[in-house]
Motif scaffolding. Structure first.
Motif, PDB file in Angstrom:
ATOM      1  N   VAL A 103      -7.270  13.885  -3.379  1.00 28.36           N
ATOM      2  CA  VAL A 103      -7.857  12.818  -2.838  1.00 28.36           C
ATOM      3  C   VAL A 103      -8.845  13.643  -1.568  1.00 28.36           C
ATOM      4  O   VAL A 103     -10.062  12.693  -1.685  1.00 28.36           O
ATOM      5  N   GLU A 151      -6.077   6.789  -1.652  1.00 26.43           N
ATOM      6  CA  GLU A 151      -7.232   6.561  -1.984  1.00 26.43           C
ATOM      7  C   GLU A 151      -7.620   5.672  -0.791  1.00 26.43           C
ATOM      8  O   GLU A 151      -8.115   5.136   0.178  1.00 26.43           O
ATOM      9  N   SER A 174      -3.856   5.220  -5.967  1.00 23.80           N
ATOM     10  CA  SER A 174      -5.087   4.754  -5.510  1.00 23.80           C
ATOM     11  C   SER A 174      -4.637   4.346  -3.622  1.00 23.80           C
ATOM     12  O   SER A 174      -5.624   3.922  -2.937  1.00 23.80           O
ATOM     13  N   GLN A 202     -10.067   5.144   2.348  1.00 21.46           N
ATOM     14  CA  GLN A 202     -11.339   3.513   2.448  1.00 21.46           C
ATOM     15  C   GLN A 202     -11.491   2.213   3.950  1.00 21.46           C
ATOM     16  O   GLN A 202     -12.203   2.510   4.229  1.00 21.46           O
TER      17      GLN A 202
END
Length: 313
Positions: free
Chosen positions: A230, A204, A201, A208
């Protein structure tokens, strides 16, 4: 009578749990030297390879190894070291979870006369240990940094997860920052490692937050391969380059297939072999160096055909 059976059952349960806690149900044979081994995380392939190398060398001498997983928990690792002391080990091969938090266990070893050889990631108080054997982690960071500069001559934005508790990672970061100093490559995303559950995460989130990201750096190949996943999931293969450290078979295979861009390869088997060599020197009363450094090698998509992708160095 019923109370006697209950007491006996509790004794048997305690004995069985103690056996599994120490990782050994066998008693050393006469004349055998008993060694201990504990690492940060015995599910990490690099650390498994170090353990297997140490075990093979110890068994080749006719001696015994007790290995206990630190499970990324310093309290558990300290308890494991206490168990090893109780089991009569002469030398412990230690890969600490926390370079500071391991100190109580080191003090217990000192008091018990147990010698400690640290491998891969050092401790803060080296006065409590005999020797430190590791890859040249500063060099590994420098190799990655130089590879980044070659790949991005006009500059780049990179993101990474570090681990301030692990001396090996601190050294890699130092080397990386040294290599990147004065360049147009900037670390625009940085997070501290907390658990494997958060790594995916976090990578990620980096992407983002910064769609213009050019590269990831993994503190080891396990992280690097997660970052590569990813990149592929985002459809950015070839656009975002992933660098890491270890030289694992999986990483080399990924490089060969056009996945990972580069890894600074270590030799966990070489570290384990050298550690055992130093241990027997100590037991023979010989003097040893305080530090031994094993060279690292950059493996990338330009030289991957020179390496065996199925094995560690």
């Amino acid at each position: 009578m019923k109370k006697s059976f209950i007491l006996l059952a509790l004794v048997l349960i305690f004995a069985t749990s103690s056996i599994f806690a120490t990782g050994s149900s066998e008693i050393a044979e006469d004349g055998q030297t008993v060694f201990g081994f504990t690492c940060m995380d015995q599910t990490n392939p690099f650390q498994v390879t170090m353990k297997n190398s140490v075990e093979a060398e110890v068994k080749a001498h006719g001696d015994k190894l007790i290995a206990i997983d630190g499970m990324n928990d310093q309290i558990k690792q300290n308890n494991a070291i206490d168990d090893m002391i109780t089991n009569g080990v002469s030398v412990i091969f230690l890969n600490p979870v926390d370079k500071d938090g391991v100190r109580p266990a080191l003090e217990a070893c000192k008091e018990a006369g147990v010698k400690v050889i640290v491998i891969d990631a050092n401790v803060t108080d080296t006065n409590l240990t005999e020797s430190f054997i590791s890859s040249n982690n500063v060099q590994a960071g420098i190799l990655c940094g130089e590879a980044m500069k070659a790949a991005f001559p006009n500059g780049a934005r990179i993101a990474l997860i570090d681990n301030p508790l692990a001396e090996s990672v601190v050294s890699r970061m130092s080397g990386l920052e040294e290599a990147l100093a004065g360049s147009n490559i900037k670390i625009t995303g940085l997070a501290h490692y907390s658990s494997m559950n958060t790594v995916l995460s976090t990578f990620e989130d980096f992407l983002q937050a910064d769609p213009e990201l050019d590269a990831y750096w993994g503190l080891n190949d396990e992280f690097g391969l997660i970052a590569q996943g990813v990149v592929e999931s985002a459809g950015r293969t070839g656009d975002i380059k992933v660098f890491s450290v270890d030289g694992s078979p999986s990483a080399k295979a990924s490089i060969k297939e056009g996945g990972l861009y580069a890894t600074a390869a270590q030799s966990p088997a070489g570290i384990g072999k050298k550690a055992v060599e130093v241990a027997y020197s100590l037991l023979d009363g010989k003097s040893v160096e305080k530090n031994y450094s094993i060279e690292t090698i950059l493996v990338d998509q330009n030289n991957i055909d020179q390496f065996d992708t199925s094995a560690w160095l």
